[in-house]
Design a protein around this motif. Structure first.
Motif, PDB file in Angstrom:
ATOM      1  N   GLN A   2       0.739  -1.177   0.054  1.00  0.00           N
ATOM      2  CA  GLN A   2      -0.039  -0.259   0.091  1.00  0.00           C
ATOM      3  C   GLN A   2       0.854   1.206   0.135  1.00  0.00           C
ATOM      4  N   ILE A   3       0.465   2.218  -0.741  1.00  0.00           N
ATOM      5  CA  ILE A   3       0.820   3.482  -0.836  1.00  0.00           C
ATOM      6  C   ILE A   3      -0.120   4.621  -0.941  1.00  0.00           C
ATOM      7  N   PHE A   4       0.169   5.690  -0.257  1.00  0.00           N
ATOM      8  CA  PHE A   4      -0.885   6.764  -0.260  1.00  0.00           C
ATOM      9  C   PHE A   4      -0.948   7.486  -1.563  1.00  0.00           C
ATOM     10  N   THR A  57       1.757   7.792   7.547  1.00  0.00           N
ATOM     11  CA  THR A  57       3.275   8.312   7.649  1.00  0.00           C
ATOM     12  C   THR A  57       4.088   7.444   6.759  1.00  0.00           C
ATOM     13  N   GLY A  58       3.932   7.083   5.586  1.00  0.00           N
ATOM     14  CA  GLY A  58       4.610   6.616   4.533  1.00  0.00           C
ATOM     15  C   GLY A  58       4.765   7.350   3.322  1.00  0.00           C
ATOM     16  N   PRO A  59       5.133   6.787   2.191  1.00  0.00           N
ATOM     17  CA  PRO A  59       5.291   7.525   0.962  1.00  0.00           C
ATOM     18  C   PRO A  59       3.979   7.946   0.423  1.00  0.00           C
ATOM     19  N   VAL A  60       3.882   8.938  -0.060  1.00  0.00           N
ATOM     20  CA  VAL A  60       3.013   9.920  -0.579  1.00  0.00           C
ATOM     21  C   VAL A  60       3.109  10.191  -2.167  1.00  0.00           C
ATOM     22  N   GLY A  61       2.273   9.723  -3.087  1.00  0.00           N
ATOM     23  CA  GLY A  61       2.300  10.151  -4.570  1.00  0.00           C
ATOM     24  C   GLY A  61       1.146  11.094  -4.719  1.00  0.00           C
ATOM     25  N   LEU A  62       1.488  12.111  -5.351  1.00  0.00           N
ATOM     26  CA  LEU A  62       0.536  13.111  -5.459  1.00  0.00           C
ATOM     27  C   LEU A  62       0.482  13.624  -6.999  1.00  0.00           C
TER      28      LEU A  62
END
Length: 251
Positions: A2-4, A57-62
């Motif tokens: 999972q990644i945000f 609190t992990g990696p975020v792709g925008l």
């Protein structure tokens, strides 16, 4: 895994953790309204609100609704404040999110990558064009599955107008157009894009994709196949997370 993923649009900032094995949201998305004016600081605050809602609190792709070069620098800002131009978006969002690792990519490119991998474009070769109809018109162009980034085809001139000013879903709402009337405008726009690129497939994304049955039957004379995005308006969130996973920030 999972990644945000977080999708910044002209009207809303929405995000959620994404299950990259399934290509779908792992939790129901959370959305806040895009501030007006949509300055870098105010949008960054909205981004922080969405991420903090999940305690992530992990990696975020925008995603960003404009041209993004070098994975960070904003070059155009048609539907947000002009103060975004030349902003180092990756540094801004990283700072506002307390040092979380972030990536930034054009919104339509992200949606297109998600659709090509998990949705309506999966397994398709040749030329494919994804178009997102929302506040503006975003575009993603693929040649045999490979992305040609930052095409911004919503700004093609059509009958003396910026195409997105006539054929976006915002134009439909602002002018209170019927679905049939709006479909005629979309048809003219698709015909223009088809003349330039001769795609085998158009994928129609954005919020209107869930209402495709109301306008696609009214579009005639286009040789390419036209289908709604399977991930609908979540494609940008999924694509943002995919982009983050493909970089070093995901580990």
């Amino acid at each position: 895994m999972q990644i945000f993923g977080l999708d910044i649009g002209g009207s809303g900032i929405k995000g959620a953790p994404v299950d990259l094995d399934k290509g779908d949201l792992a939790q129901e998305r959370h959305k806040v309204l895009t501030p007006h004016p949509a300055t870098p600081d105010s949008v960054a605050d909205g981004v922080r609100q969405v991420v903090e809602y999940f305690g992530w609190t992990g990696p975020v792709g925008l995603t960003f609704p404009g041209v993004v070069t070098d994975g960070s620098t904003i070059r155009t800002a048609a539907n947000v404040d002009k103060g975004w131009i030349d902003t180092d978006a990756r540094a801004l969002f990283g700072e506002r999110l307390g040092g979380l690792p972030v990536t930034v990519v054009n919104d339509a490119d992200a949606a297109g990558v998600a659709e090509m991998h998990f949705g309506a474009g999966r397994g398709r070769k040749g030329t494919v064009v994804l178009l997102t109809f929302g506040t503006g018109i975003g575009s993603a162009l693929f040649i045999d599955g490979r992305l040609v980034p930052n095409t911004e085809l919503g700004h093609l001139e059509l009958n003396g107008h910026d195409a997105e000013k006539r054929a976006s879903s915002k134009a439909k709402e602002d002018e209170d157009l019927t679905w049939e009337h709006w479909a005629r405008r979309v048809q003219k726009y698709l015909a223009h894009v088809e003349m330039l690129f001769s795609p085998e497939l158009f994928i129609i994304g954005g919020g209107v994709s869930r209402k495709a049955h109301k306008f696609l039957p009214h579009i005639e004379g286009i040789r390419a196949e036209i289908v709604p995005a399977q991930l609908q308006n979540n494609a940008g969130i999924v694509g943002a997370a995919m982009h983050a996973a493909e970089t070093d920030i995901a580990g």
